[in-house]
Design a protein around this motif. Structure first.
Motif, PDB file in Angstrom:
ATOM      1  N   ARG A 106     -18.522 -10.425  33.452  1.00  0.00           N
ATOM      2  CA  ARG A 106     -18.487 -11.789  33.825  1.00  0.00           C
ATOM      3  C   ARG A 106     -18.486 -12.212  35.405  1.00  0.00           C
ATOM      4  N   PHE A 107     -17.522 -11.437  36.027  1.00  0.00           N
ATOM      5  CA  PHE A 107     -17.033 -11.849  37.389  1.00  0.00           C
ATOM      6  C   PHE A 107     -17.322 -10.623  38.379  1.00  0.00           C
ATOM      7  N   GLY A 108     -17.570  -9.354  37.992  1.00  0.00           N
ATOM      8  CA  GLY A 108     -17.872  -8.141  39.056  1.00  0.00           C
ATOM      9  C   GLY A 108     -16.670  -7.565  39.277  1.00  0.00           C
ATOM     10  N   ALA A 109     -15.447  -7.938  38.924  1.00  0.00           N
ATOM     11  CA  ALA A 109     -14.316  -7.345  39.224  1.00  0.00           C
ATOM     12  C   ALA A 109     -13.213  -7.484  38.191  1.00  0.00           C
ATOM     13  N   ARG A 135     -18.330   5.027  34.558  1.00  0.00           N
ATOM     14  CA  ARG A 135     -19.633   5.348  34.084  1.00  0.00           C
ATOM     15  C   ARG A 135     -20.508   4.338  34.101  1.00  0.00           C
ATOM     16  N   PHE A 136     -19.921   2.921  33.946  1.00  0.00           N
ATOM     17  CA  PHE A 136     -20.731   1.811  33.716  1.00  0.00           C
ATOM     18  C   PHE A 136     -20.902   1.258  35.343  1.00  0.00           C
ATOM     19  N   GLY A 137     -20.305   1.777  36.227  1.00  0.00           N
ATOM     20  CA  GLY A 137     -21.005   1.510  37.586  1.00  0.00           C
ATOM     21  C   GLY A 137     -19.550   0.943  38.371  1.00  0.00           C
ATOM     22  N   ALA A 138     -18.687   0.847  37.914  1.00  0.00           N
ATOM     23  CA  ALA A 138     -17.486   0.425  38.864  1.00  0.00           C
ATOM     24  C   ALA A 138     -16.767   1.120  39.857  1.00  0.00           C
ATOM     25  N   GLN A 139     -16.641   0.665  40.765  1.00  0.00           N
ATOM     26  CA  GLN A 139     -15.899   1.420  42.107  1.00  0.00           C
ATOM     27  C   GLN A 139     -14.518   0.933  42.070  1.00  0.00           C
ATOM     28  N   ASP A 145       0.333  -1.691  43.693  1.00  0.00           N
ATOM     29  CA  ASP A 145       0.732  -1.928  42.435  1.00  0.00           C
ATOM     30  C   ASP A 145      -0.433  -2.017  41.329  1.00  0.00           C
ATOM     31  N   GLY A 146      -1.356  -1.109  41.572  1.00  0.00           N
ATOM     32  CA  GLY A 146      -2.599  -0.985  40.435  1.00  0.00           C
ATOM     33  C   GLY A 146      -3.680  -0.731  40.904  1.00  0.00           C
ATOM     34  N   LEU A 147      -4.797  -0.987  40.434  1.00  0.00           N
ATOM     35  CA  LEU A 147      -6.282  -0.712  40.704  1.00  0.00           C
ATOM     36  C   LEU A 147      -7.120  -1.826  40.554  1.00  0.00           C
ATOM     37  N   ILE A 148      -8.021  -1.970  41.590  1.00  0.00           N
ATOM     38  CA  ILE A 148      -9.014  -3.184  41.468  1.00  0.00           C
ATOM     39  C   ILE A 148     -10.383  -2.364  41.197  1.00  0.00           C
ATOM     40  N   LEU A 149     -11.129  -2.832  40.444  1.00  0.00           N
ATOM     41  CA  LEU A 149     -12.560  -2.240  39.935  1.00  0.00           C
ATOM     42  C   LEU A 149     -13.824  -3.228  40.412  1.00  0.00           C
ATOM     43  N   ARG A 150     -14.376  -2.684  41.171  1.00  0.00           N
ATOM     44  CA  ARG A 150     -15.647  -3.855  41.525  1.00  0.00           C
ATOM     45  C   ARG A 150     -16.972  -3.085  41.039  1.00  0.00           C
ATOM     46  N   VAL A 151     -17.744  -3.848  40.656  1.00  0.00           N
ATOM     47  CA  VAL A 151     -19.230  -3.611  39.887  1.00  0.00           C
ATOM     48  C   VAL A 151     -20.211  -4.561  40.325  1.00  0.00           C
ATOM     49  N   HIS A 152     -21.408  -4.056  40.329  1.00  0.00           N
ATOM     50  CA  HIS A 152     -22.717  -4.642  40.494  1.00  0.00           C
ATOM     51  C   HIS A 152     -23.028  -4.956  39.180  1.00  0.00           C
ATOM     52  N   ALA A 178     -21.934  -3.438  25.459  1.00  0.00           N
ATOM     53  CA  ALA A 178     -22.465  -4.497  24.916  1.00  0.00           C
ATOM     54  C   ALA A 178     -23.693  -5.602  25.749  1.00  0.00           C
ATOM     55  N   LEU A 179     -23.114  -5.205  27.057  1.00  0.00           N
ATOM     56  CA  LEU A 179     -23.957  -6.182  27.937  1.00  0.00           C
ATOM     57  C   LEU A 179     -24.491  -5.339  28.960  1.00  0.00           C
ATOM     58  N   ALA A 180     -24.335  -4.170  28.882  1.00  0.00           N
ATOM     59  CA  ALA A 180     -24.999  -3.170  30.092  1.00  0.00           C
ATOM     60  C   ALA A 180     -26.463  -3.250  29.776  1.00  0.00           C
ATOM     61  N   ASP A 181     -27.164  -2.716  31.067  1.00  0.00           N
ATOM     62  CA  ASP A 181     -28.559  -2.619  31.028  1.00  0.00           C
ATOM     63  C   ASP A 181     -29.242  -1.361  30.222  1.00  0.00           C
ATOM     64  N   GLY A 182     -29.596  -1.159  29.237  1.00  0.00           N
ATOM     65  CA  GLY A 182     -30.046  -0.030  28.717  1.00  0.00           C
ATOM     66  C   GLY A 182     -29.216   0.431  27.482  1.00  0.00           C
ATOM     67  N   VAL A 183     -29.593   1.743  26.980  1.00  0.00           N
ATOM     68  CA  VAL A 183     -28.766   2.129  25.683  1.00  0.00           C
ATOM     69  C   VAL A 183     -27.715   3.012  26.070  1.00  0.00           C
ATOM     70  N   SER A 184     -26.552   3.061  25.538  1.00  0.00           N
ATOM     71  CA  SER A 184     -25.463   3.673  25.882  1.00  0.00           C
ATOM     72  C   SER A 184     -24.922   4.375  24.624  1.00  0.00           C
ATOM     73  N   THR A 185     -24.533   5.732  24.601  1.00  0.00           N
ATOM     74  CA  THR A 185     -24.148   6.644  23.510  1.00  0.00           C
ATOM     75  C   THR A 185     -22.758   6.880  23.896  1.00  0.00           C
ATOM     76  N   LEU A 186     -21.874   7.019  22.847  1.00  0.00           N
ATOM     77  CA  LEU A 186     -20.610   7.511  22.932  1.00  0.00           C
ATOM     78  C   LEU A 186     -20.352   8.559  21.690  1.00  0.00           C
ATOM     79  N   THR A 187     -20.003   9.836  22.203  1.00  0.00           N
ATOM     80  CA  THR A 187     -19.613  10.907  21.210  1.00  0.00           C
ATOM     81  C   THR A 187     -18.188  11.056  21.187  1.00  0.00           C
ATOM     82  N   ASN A 188     -17.606  11.535  20.102  1.00  0.00           N
ATOM     83  CA  ASN A 188     -16.328  11.640  19.717  1.00  0.00           C
ATOM     84  C   ASN A 188     -15.515  10.274  19.808  1.00  0.00           C
ATOM     85  N   ALA A 189     -16.231   9.356  19.200  1.00  0.00           N
ATOM     86  CA  ALA A 189     -15.859   7.899  19.048  1.00  0.00           C
ATOM     87  C   ALA A 189     -14.840   7.926  18.020  1.00  0.00           C
TER      88      ALA A 189
END
Length: 433
Positions: A106-109, A135-139, A145-152, A178-189
């Motif tokens: 929603r907010f890119g961060a 893997r979904f593009g987060a930097q 005191d923690g981590l900040i994640l930013r994503v396009h 769910a809202l990513a661009d394309g098809v994602s697969t997860l093995t060992n879910a």
């Protein structure tokens, strides 16, 4: 602190309707952040973690109406805002990490607090989650005191194979995909009942998920998710717990159960302690003929055992419930927790009741059941089902026992003590040091 006074020795009998599963409710609550459409949830339990997430939503500008008497929650995230430099996620709650995908989409961060944690079950790393977000593009930027994640945006679809079948990691992957661009697969879910319920809800919102209930998921990203009106199913943890309370006290408890197809292995596990579970007309009940007794294996010179691991094994969260039965039942059983390294170190509290339990290593415990037990004052670690297991043992012993620091029960089970009071239990909360 909250302590429980237990006046044990009364066989518990009657009918009871379980609440919703905390492990389904919390990820579904977090999933609502992915849509700008209104969502109604029915059967929402009055538990601590729900209140914390709802408070976060309100602080972020979301519209929330919640009535615990009816169990109905209406949430609308149309005007939600988020600033990673100012806004904080709930502390001391493991599920807050599942708010990250919605915030990134929603907010890119988003941000992760250093003290995101839950029950004291041992090492619970966040690395698998961070890996999914990357893997979904987060930097990822590390802060004091923690981590900040930013994503396009939009997030980038990918194929991933997890180290182990983690419930929360699986849910985070689905939330991102769910809202990513394309098809994602997860093995060992992961495929636990609450993961399946979560995927059913996501599908109701409009997510395109294939394979839920299996170890491989395929998610085709969509542009937007819609609204929903959803009713939670009964918590299989509570179903097992109420059945076990009936068994350990020599009573006759019937529990509403809309998904008996999830129970064959759990039924067989009960049978190892001389307890038969019967499923009829949407209800489950325990049948015990005389004192509990461990079923001897056909293979000589080995112990009866209960192995707990990711579904479809016996769930690790339920292992303490069966430990309580092992303490009471005549015979010996080895309990093996194949997931957490800090979940078995409460044998000293069982010993205060007079129980004989031996910790073989951080993952394995042996109970030598059928010993004479007496009331005691014990202290629960911060593990939900361990607090309940100690309560179970106390309930089976005539006399007054005290379960100190029993607060974890309230994290998962609303009005738990009041509900088992309806079955004839005599218990009350005491607040204070």
């Amino acid at each position: 602190m909250s302590h429980l006074i237990v006046h044990g020795g009364t066989p518990l009998s009657g009918r009871i309707i379980p609440s919703a599963n905390k492990n389904a409710v919390l990820p579904i609550l977090c999933a609502t952040l992915l849509t700008k459409q209104p969502v109604r949830l029915r059967g929402v339990p009055e538990i601590t973690d729900v209140k914390k997430i709802v408070e976060v939503f309100r602080k972020l500008g979301s519209k929330v109406e919640l009535d615990f008497k009816t169990g109905i929650l209406d949430v609308h995230h149309a005007d939600t805002h988020f600033d990673p430099n100012v806004d904080r996620l709930p502390e001391e709650m493991r599920s807050s990490i599942m708010l990250v995908p919605g915030l990134m989409a929603r907010f890119g961060a988003a941000r992760i607090e250093d003290d995101v944690k839950g029950c004291t079950l041992g090492a619970r790393e966040i690395d698998p989650h961070v890996e999914v977000f990357e893997r979904f593009g987060a930097q990822v930027e590390r802060l004091p005191d923690g981590l900040i994640l930013r994503v396009h945006r939009p997030l980038t679809a990918n194929a991933h194979w997890t180290d182990y079948a983690s419930v929360t990691t699986t849910e985070n992957f689905v939330l991102c995909a769910a809202l990513a661009d394309g098809v994602s697969t997860l093995t060992n879910a992961a495929s636990e009942p609450h993961v399946q319920e979560f995927c059913n809800f996501m599908s109701l919102l409009g997510a395109k998920i294939e394979g839920h209930g299996t170890s491989k998921l395929k998610i085709t990203g969509v542009q937007d998710l819609g609204g929903a009106d959803y009713t939670f199913t009964e918590d299989f943890h509570e179903i097992v717990t109420f059945l076990a309370l009936g068994a350990i006290t020599g009573g006759n408890v019937q529990v509403k159960n809309g998904a008996p197809e999830m129970f064959p292995l759990l039924d067989r596990t009960f049978a190892k302690f001389g307890v038969q579970i019967v499923h009829e007309d949407g209800w489950s009940r325990c049948v015990v003929d005389g004192p509990l007794k461990v079923k001897e294996p056909f293979t000589r010179n080995i112990l009866q055992k209960v192995e707990a691991a990711p579904w479809p094994y016996v769930p690790v969260d339920l292992l303490p419930i069966f430990v309580a039965l092992g303490v009471k039942a005549e015979g010996s059983v080895m309990f093996w927790n194949k997931v957490y390294d800090g979940a078995m170190g409460w044998t000293s509290e069982l010993a205060k009741f007079g129980a004989h339990a031996f910790l073989s290593d951080p993952h394995r415990m042996i109970t030598f059941g059928g010993k004479p037990l007496s009331p005691a004052e014990v202290e629960s670690p911060y593990i939900i089902r361990v607090a309940i297991a100690l309560l179970m043992v106390a309930a089976s012993i005539p006399g007054k026992s005290v379960i100190k620091n029993a607060t974890p029960i309230r994290r998962a089970h609303p009005n738990f003590v009041e509900h088992i009071g309806e079955l004839g239990a005599r218990m009350e909360w005491v607040e204070g040091d």
